[in-house]
Design an enzyme around this catalytic site. Structure first.
Site, mmCIF file in Angstrom:
data_model
loop_
_atom_site.group_PDB
_atom_site.id
_atom_site.type_symbol
_atom_site.label_atom_id
_atom_site.label_comp_id
_atom_site.label_asym_id
_atom_site.label_seq_id
_atom_site.Cartn_x
_atom_site.Cartn_y
_atom_site.Cartn_z
ATOM 1 N N GLU A 167 0.813 -1.214 0.000
ATOM 2 C CA GLU A 167 0.000 0.000 0.000
ATOM 3 C C GLU A 167 0.856 1.277 0.000
ATOM 4 O OE1 GLU A 167 -4.063 -1.597 2.080
ATOM 5 O OE2 GLU A 167 -2.355 -1.204 3.406
ATOM 6 N N GLU A 197 -4.544 -9.933 -0.168
ATOM 7 C CA GLU A 197 -5.328 -9.920 1.063
ATOM 8 C C GLU A 197 -6.787 -10.187 0.691
ATOM 9 O OE1 GLU A 197 -4.825 -6.376 3.443
ATOM 10 O OE2 GLU A 197 -2.645 -6.366 3.159
#
Length: 626
Positions: A466, A534
């Site tokens: 991220e 994820e």
């Protein structure tokens, strides 16, 4: 203010006098010590150190590194541990934002602005831990070059020995090593370490976790024999026939390399010798690849490891060093837009894993690692992502032995720089394309590679988490492609910036994409195999929709699985103020603001290492789709 304090603000200063990163091998002076796995060339400095805490750099004990300093007013602290769990500073959990948001305005130093100067070095709140210990050299380390290894220090540290400045280091989750030889004595050494909770490295370490600081991994002294293997890179290659291959080695030596001999051996688990070779010692030794037959490939189902051994002899032909290592042969590649391991479709039945203990935070023991491995194996898990930083060194060896596929992630997340209040808003983002941050992120990628490059369990290098996607992350990708053709490169953030779609990741990786979104991708002429780095966010009564994801394996060969978020709750065991009973507390329970509260508790295992009911769902589907 000490000029060295400004290093805390400067992204271009992330290590001073640090030794080059190298392979994570152990070494022994004799066969007897190697068999016992006890090296007289190593000395642990773990234990109780003297300690003083200050709220900021101005209040710290400035001269504490001098041998004559009176430290009688210091308290004590266990090394390794987190300073916050020793009743100093504040326990603080936060997910996407930087921990100072809402308290102070901060923007980092960048090419076009100097506004980051003084943000950390002159902050009124930037806690400092002053560590001090004394030691005598163990007999086996005397009269030899000495290196000190800090396996993990969060977040920036200055080191002194006997009053002499040794070095500076950032990057909390990879080893920092320094040469102590010019300043060390046989007896009465005074080692001092000053640890700052925040530096400009904090902009790169915005992971979803508790924000601790301190010396939280092992501290070890190493003595180098007269001729020493500084680094080696094994090249076990498996051919397309999955039975033959080749084996070569590159290594770097230090010491008296003008004369001497290096021998290598490769043996199978029955002791059969597949390879024996020797070469004269030199600073760089290359054993060209040798063809091998009847290789047993390494995989989750058959984690077969070969015994590799380096022997180093001095000019008198006396054995001075042995380096043992376990190596595996496996082949990962993409063919027809599908990932193959040893010629077969790869299915990632994975989980993300923070290093965590309810009692000690990210200071975990090998016994806890072994429990985690066993829990994964008995529940059908075959892959693990080291979210979102390099793990302790033993973890990778345990994964080699257990046959767990590893996505080895760089210590980088800059979530709070480009996602604001849930929206993608990269008006300023890091590391971006800013040249002031390029060397720091490349160093993090390089250290991750150099330390763990010999582990067969690592199938992917992951460029962090991220952190959006621009030129600096593309440069990390290019680095991995230049040094390692035996693994794939992963990065999810390209999903937010499609301009870099073909420049960063070998796979299409997303987080929490709905099954319908995955189907839309896979039915629309996909360029790359698809994984979920994820998914199935296991918070509260979750994991009920797993069936929809697992059935995608049956419909699309290019769907290749993913990693559940996540393995273990980040919860801390404390004594309740009212009842005195031991209870688990999560983010927000420590008056920490800003906080994402119980968002720290989303594992398939409780913080106390007990399986949650959701694990039954994991086991049912993962065992079924192996």
């Amino acid at each position: 203010m000490n000029a060295k304090m400004t290093w805390l603000d400067d992204p271009e200063v992330f290590g001073v006098n640090k030794l080059a990163a190298h392979s994570d091998h152990l070494f022994y002076p004799s066969k007897e010590e190697m068999l016992k796995k006890e090296s007289s060339l190593m000395q642990s400095l773990n234990g109780v150190w003297q300690f003083a805490y200050a709220n900021n750099a101005k209040e710290r004990p400035i001269d504490f590194y001098k041998p004559e300093y009176d430290a009688s007013g210091f308290g004590s602290i266990e090394v390794p541990s987190h300073i916050e769990l020793n009743h100093h500073d504040k326990i603080h959990y936060i997910n996407t934002m930087y921990p100072w948001e809402g308290h102070i305005y901060r923007r980092p130093v960048k090419e076009d602005t100097p506004e980051g100067i003084g943000l950390f070095s002159e902050a009124s709140y930037n806690p400092v831990g002053a560590y001090r210990t004394t030691f005598d050299l163990a007999p086996g380390l005397r009269n030899k070059p000495i290196t000190i290894c800090f396996e993990g220090v969060e977040q920036a540290m200055y080191v002194w020995l006997n009053g002499a400045f040794i070095g500076y280091g950032e990057d909390s989750f990879t080893p920092s090593e320094f040469d102590l030889t010019p300043f060390i004595k046989e007896q009465g050494n005074v080692l001092c370490v000053e640890v700052h909770k925040r530096s400009c490295a904090a902009f790169l370490e915005d992971q979803d976790f508790f924000r601790f600081f301190g010396i939280f991994r092992n501290v070890t002294l190493y003595a180098k024999p007269e001729l020493h293997v500084e680094d080696f890179y094994v090249k076990p290659e498996l051919a397309e026939d999955q039975r033959s291959g080749s084996f070569g080695v590159e290594m770097k030596l230090s010491g008296k390399v003008v004369k001497g001999t290096v021998k290598i051996y490769l043996r199978d688990q029955k002791g059969k010798e597949l390879l024996a070779a020797q070469m004269p010692a030199s600073e760089k030794v290359i054993f060209a690849p040798v063809t091998l037959e009847d290789i047993t490939p390494w995989s989750h189902e058959t984690p077969y490891l070969y015994e590799f051994l380096i022997e180093v002899y001095n000019e008198a032909n006396v054995l001075v060093e042995l380096v043992p290592y376990l190596v595996g042969f496996r082949r990962i590649e993409i063919k027809n837009n599908m990932m193959l391991l040893n010629g077969k479709r790869l299915r990632l039945l994975g989980v993300n894993r923070h290093e965590w203990s309810a009692k000690t935070g990210r200071v975990i023991t090998k016994e806890e690692m072994v429990w985690d491995i066993g829990c994964m194996l008995r529940n059908g898990i075959n892959a693990v992502r080291t979210s979102h930083y390099p793990n302790q060194i033993p973890w990778y060896t345990l994964c080699d032995e257990a046959g767990l596929y590893v996505m080895a992630e760089v210590n980088m997340e800059t979530h709070g720089s480009w996602q604001k209040m849930g929206a993608v808003e990269p008006s300023w983002n890091l590391p971006g394309s800013d040249k002031k941050w390029l060397a720091a992120v490349l160093d993090r990628a390089k250290t991750n590679f150099e330390v763990f490059k010999n582990h067969p369990s690592i199938l992917f290098w992951s460029l962090g988490n991220e952190s959006y996607a621009e030129e600096n992350i593309a440069a990390m990708h290019d680095y991995y492609k230049a040094v390692d053709c035996s693994r794939l490169v992963h990065y999810e953030g390209v999903h937010h910036n499609r301009a870099y779609e073909d420049r960063i990741s070998d796979v299409e990786s997303r987080m929490y994409a709905r099954p319908a979104e995955i189907i839309a991708y896979l039915e629309n002429q996909p360029k790359k195999p698809f994984i979920l780095c994820e998914y199935m966010h296991d918070m509260g009564n979750s994991l009920g929709g797993m069936k929809d994801y697992m059935e995608l394996f049956d419909r699309f060969e290019m769907y290749q699985g993913g990693f559940i978020w996540d393995f273990i709750d980040q919860g801390l065991m404390v004594n309740d103020e009212v009842t005195g009973a031991q209870v688990i507390r999560y983010g927000g329970d420590f008056d920490d603001r800003p906080s994402d509260y119980e968002f720290s508790g989303n594992g398939i295992v409780f913080a106390t290492r007990e399986e949650k009911p959701a694990m039954q769902e994991v086991k049912y589907y993962y065992e079924r789709y192996k």
